[in-house]
Write a protein that holds these residues in place. Structure first.
Motif: not given
Length: 80
Positions: A29-38, A40-43
């Motif tokens: 993420l541009p603000e820092g941190g990350s999201v698990n793309l696997k 469904r909610l993150s997708q």
């Protein structure tokens, strides 16, 4: 492995490839941190916040297995 993916125009095909990955695939993420793309909610979250004007211009992705990195590289080379 960190990858920079560009010009993604078919989200269904992109997430199909993500779902085939064996390990975690994280969107930085541009603000820092990350999201698990696997996840469904993150997708759905990613589609709502990143996808605009018909394509995704650029994403920074981190994979944790060589086979997942190769799978995403092949996707980008072969197209959606």
């Amino acid at each position: 492995m960190k990858l920079k993916l560009k010009n993604i125009s078919n989200l269904d095909a992109f997430f199909h490839v993500i779902n085939q990955c064996d390990g975690a695939v994280e969107l930085s993420l541009p603000e820092g941190g990350s999201v698990n793309l696997k996840s469904r909610l993150s997708q759905y979250f990613s589609m709502a916040t990143v996808f605009s004007n018909g394509n995704i211009r650029e994403l920074d992705i981190t994979t944790h297995t060589l086979s997942d990195s190769e799978r995403l590289i092949n996707y980008m080379v072969q197209g959606s």
